[in-house]
Design an enzyme around this catalytic site. Structure first.
Site, short mmCIF file in Angstrom:
data_model
loop_
_atom_site.label_atom_id
_atom_site.label_comp_id
_atom_site.label_asym_id
_atom_site.label_seq_id
_atom_site.Cartn_x
_atom_site.Cartn_y
_atom_site.Cartn_z
N GLU A 58 20.77 6.47 28.63
CA GLU A 58 20.34 7.87 28.37
C GLU A 58 21.21 8.86 29.14
OE1 GLU A 58 16.39 8.88 27.60
OE2 GLU A 58 15.74 6.82 27.28
C1 LIG Z 1 19.48 -2.17 27.93
C2 LIG Z 1 20.13 -1.07 27.18
C3 LIG Z 1 19.40 -0.36 26.24
C4 LIG Z 1 20.01 0.64 25.48
N1 LIG Z 1 19.29 1.26 24.50
C5 LIG Z 1 19.94 2.12 23.65
C6 LIG Z 1 19.29 2.63 22.50
O1 LIG Z 1 18.12 2.32 22.23
N2 LIG Z 1 19.97 3.47 21.69
C7 LIG Z 1 21.26 3.81 21.94
O2 LIG Z 1 21.83 4.58 21.15
N3 LIG Z 1 21.92 3.35 23.03
C8 LIG Z 1 21.30 2.50 23.88
N4 LIG Z 1 21.96 1.98 24.96
C9 LIG Z 1 23.31 2.41 25.24
C10 LIG Z 1 23.40 3.33 26.46
O3 LIG Z 1 22.87 4.58 26.13
C11 LIG Z 1 24.86 3.37 26.92
O4 LIG Z 1 25.02 2.19 27.69
C12 LIG Z 1 25.20 4.60 27.71
O5 LIG Z 1 25.25 5.70 26.86
C13 LIG Z 1 26.57 4.52 28.43
O6 LIG Z 1 27.56 4.07 27.57
P1 LIG Z 1 28.41 2.78 27.97
O7 LIG Z 1 27.46 1.77 28.50
O8 LIG Z 1 29.25 2.42 26.81
O9 LIG Z 1 29.30 3.21 29.19
P2 LIG Z 1 30.72 3.94 29.22
O10 LIG Z 1 30.67 5.16 28.40
O11 LIG Z 1 31.79 2.95 28.94
O12 LIG Z 1 30.78 4.37 30.74
C14 LIG Z 1 30.81 3.40 31.79
C15 LIG Z 1 30.89 4.12 33.12
O13 LIG Z 1 32.10 4.87 33.16
C16 LIG Z 1 31.90 6.06 33.87
N5 LIG Z 1 32.19 7.22 33.00
C17 LIG Z 1 32.14 7.29 31.65
N6 LIG Z 1 32.52 8.51 31.22
C18 LIG Z 1 32.83 9.21 32.32
C19 LIG Z 1 33.29 10.54 32.55
N7 LIG Z 1 33.48 11.41 31.55
N8 LIG Z 1 33.48 10.93 33.82
C20 LIG Z 1 33.28 10.10 34.86
N9 LIG Z 1 32.84 8.84 34.70
C21 LIG Z 1 32.61 8.40 33.45
C22 LIG Z 1 30.46 6.07 34.36
O14 LIG Z 1 30.42 5.50 35.66
C23 LIG Z 1 29.79 5.13 33.39
O15 LIG Z 1 28.64 4.52 33.96
C24 LIG Z 1 21.36 0.98 25.73
C25 LIG Z 1 22.09 0.27 26.69
C26 LIG Z 1 21.50 -0.75 27.38
C27 LIG Z 1 22.34 -1.54 28.33
#
Ligand SMILES: Cc1cc2nc3c(=O)[nH]c(=O)nc-3n(C[C@H](O)[C@H](O)[C@H](O)COP(=O)(O)OP(=O)(O)OC[C@H]3O[C@@H](n4cnc5c(N)ncnc54)[C@H](O)[C@@H]3O)c2cc1C
Length: 537
Positions: A386
């Site tokens: 989120e």
């Molecule tokens: C258990 C679980 C349930 C989920 N449920 C849903 C759901 O129901 N619906 C849905 O749509 N999604 C869902 N998600 C997805 C979740 O919302 C994403 O994991 C989240 O949006 C972050 O995206 P990412 O994990 O791809 O991380 P990335 O975007 O790859 O980011 C990884 C890390 O990089 C860093 N980072 C990224 N961008 C920046 C920036 N601009 N500046 C500085 N640092 C940055 C941060 O430290 C971040 O934590 C779920 C994920 C999990 C693991």
């Protein structure tokens, strides 16, 4: 006059006490309804909900969903005319706290259905769609999900590649894939797709319903925690979605996604409050019982310091969370910055508190027949999903700074807080002035380039959170005149938030560049740690 805002205005050094005083309360009729719902939830959970079984079964259980539905707990924010409980933001937040107190997994499963999937229909649906879709969702006959994330688009939701094309008959044809979607293969999935430029561009929000050909879930993800949340990979192959299932204006779909997430972060904040309250009870029980060196662990000062820290920080967080919910109820439309700051501070506190409770419980907490390690695994995702916390830190600060760029510093008027709190109120006033100067200085030095100054933005958000928590605790203390232990806890919570804001403002004012980004870039070039004290070759 522009719409009032709270969190966003803090970045400009402004505060309107009329927004926060008196500290928001639920109206008595709603408070009674919420108390009844919470009691009913707690007694149902005591009899019928076992977090360990949920984990083993990898699902909260259809019987649990049916039991929650029977008690009116599946459509909390849905208006009564569509079969829901019609709760305000505050009421919803309070029940979310109760879900968190029972089990983090339950709070996430409820969040996916209510804060995300159902909320998208609630916010984006027209009267016909609301009347058609909400009753089944509110009654728990159908479960909703929210499909935004894709393999190539996590934090950068605008990078989604799933596409929808409009046919001449008005229906949309959907192709693409989504990952990590809670309830991704159940009854209703609100999902988001890009629209080609020749059809107007932007994004469209679509409601998929069970049985639509081409909506598939080839597999479920095994996850670190939250095993009872049904987390799915989802594929769309030429799914035909009728025009009647488009939410809002085509082109504006991601606006809806962002609004849903903004509001959902309030419940995530109070859900975190609930989880920590339970952890505190567990830690108090354990440290009161377990004896070492001839006395209960709770008799040692360093143990007390950790437990006291949890209580004081909980007070600050609870005050801030329900202030944000109350602002939304008072009609403050733009709570995006507030909710982002709340989500960051709540979920980070949740993680540190869980970690500390594990430390206090010691080796026993590491044992899989104990409840602690599951909570630790469950909550690790909270600072990531989120809106990843670092993304939200910069998002909140950028929103605040855009307000400063357009309108300059804002006025702060700190009248109205209880007279006994004058000294603490003056600290807030001084910090607000420093916020305005720091924000103005950053914009003057960096202009549009400020978006790249992430360390400064994070420090601004940290300062704004510290100020917001102080304002929240001062407003709460002004409205209820707490006595005895609560007065001491309130003072401590306010002082700790003030110290955090001061430290962040000091960093901003010193303006010293951190050496760490350059060290990271060099490490990236080297591909790792380049300074082995004892190289192997
Ligand atoms: C258990 C679980 C349930 C989920 N449920 C849903 C759901 O129901 N619906 C849905 O749509 N999604 C869902 N998600 C997805 C979740 O919302 C994403 O994991 C989240 O949006 C972050 O995206 P990412 O994990 O791809 O991380 P990335 O975007 O790859 O980011 C990884 C890390 O990089 C860093 N980072 C990224 N961008 C920046 C920036 N601009 N500046 C500085 N640092 C940055 C941060 O430290 C971040 O934590 C779920 C994920 C999990 C693991």
């Amino acid at each position: 006059m522009s719409a009032p805002t709270f969190g966003r205005t803090l970045f400009a050094g402004g505060l309107d006490p009329a927004l926060v005083l008196p500290y928001p309360q639920m109206d008595p009729a709603e408070a009674a309804t919420v108390a009844r719902l919470v009691r009913s939830l707690e007694s149902f959970a005591a009899e019928s909900y076992d977090p360990a079984k949920v984990e083993a079964d990898r699902w909260v259980g259809d019987d649990v969903i049916a039991g929650l539905a029977e008690r009116g707990l599946m459509g909390l924010a849905v208006p009564a005319e569509h079969g829901g409980a019609g709760l305000s933001h505050t009421g919803y937040a309070r029940v979310s706290e109760a879900f968190g107190r029972i089990d983090p997994t339950l709070s996430v499963v409820m969040g996916v259905h209510q804060s995300l999937g159902t909320k998208a229909v609630l916010l984006g649906g027209d009267p016909e769609q609301r009347a058609r879709l909400l009753p089944d969702l509110a009654a728990g006959r159908k479960l909703a999900g929210f499909g935004l994330t894709e393999p190539g688009a996590g934090s950068d939701a605008f990078g989604i590649r799933t596409r929808a094309r409009r046919r001449p008959d008005g229906a949309w044809v959907l192709n693409g894939e989504k990952r990590w979607i809670g309830n991704g293969n159940r009854d209703v999935l609100v999902t988001f797709a890009r629209v080609d430029d020749d059809q107007g561009g932007g994004h469209v929000a679509l409601v998929l319903e069970r049985g639509m050909p081409g909506w598939e879930s080839p597999f479920r993800y095994p996850t670190l925690g939250l095993s009872g949340n049904d987390n799915r990979h989802v594929v769309f192959r030429d799914v035909v979605v009728p025009a009647a299932n488009v939410l809002g204006e085509p082109g504006q779909g991601l606006r809806l996604a962002v609004s849903v997430l903004n509001q959902g972060r309030i419940g995530l904040g109070t859900g975190s409050v609930g989880i920590v309250k339970r952890l505190l009870e567990m830690a108090l029980a354990h440290t009161g019982r377990r004896e070492q060196f001839g006395r209960p662990l709770a008799g040692f000062e360093l143990v007390q310091e950790k437990l006291g820290w949890m209580v004081a920080e909980l007070y600050g967080l609870e005050s801030f969370a329900y202030l944000v919910a109350g602002l939304a109820d008072r009609g403050v439309r733009d709570v995006a910055a507030d909710a982002a700051l709340l989500k960051v501070t709540a979920t980070e506190f949740l993680w540190y508190a869980t970690n500390r409770v594990v430390q206090l419980v010691g080796g026993l907490a590491y044992m899989r027949d104990q409840p602690y390690e599951k909570i630790l695994r469950d909550v690790r995702i909270f600072p990531i999903f989120e809106g990843a916390n670092d993304v939200l830190r910069t998002f909140a600060a950028e929103r605040g700074l855009s307000r400063v760029a357009r309108r300059g510093p804002a006025a702060a008027d700190l009248r109205g807080f209880a007279p006994g709190l004058d000294g603490e109120t003056k600290i807030v006033a001084a910090q607000l002035e420093r916020m305005a100067a720091a924000s103005g200085g950053l914009l003057a030095r960096h202009g549009d380039g400020v978006a790249e100054r992430q360390l400064d933005l994070a420090a601004l958000s940290e300062a704004a959170t510290g100020v917001a928590v102080q304002v929240a605790t001062l407003a709460r203390r002004s409205s209820g005149t707490p006595a005895g232990d609560e007065a001491a806890v309130g003072r401590t919570a306010t002082a700790r938030a003030a110290a955090r804001a001061d430290a962040a403002l000091d960093r901003l004012e010193r303006g010293a560049a951190s050496p760490l980004p350059a060290i990271a870039r060099a490490a990236a070039t080297a591909g790792g740690y380049a300074f082995d004290l004892h190289p192997a070759a």
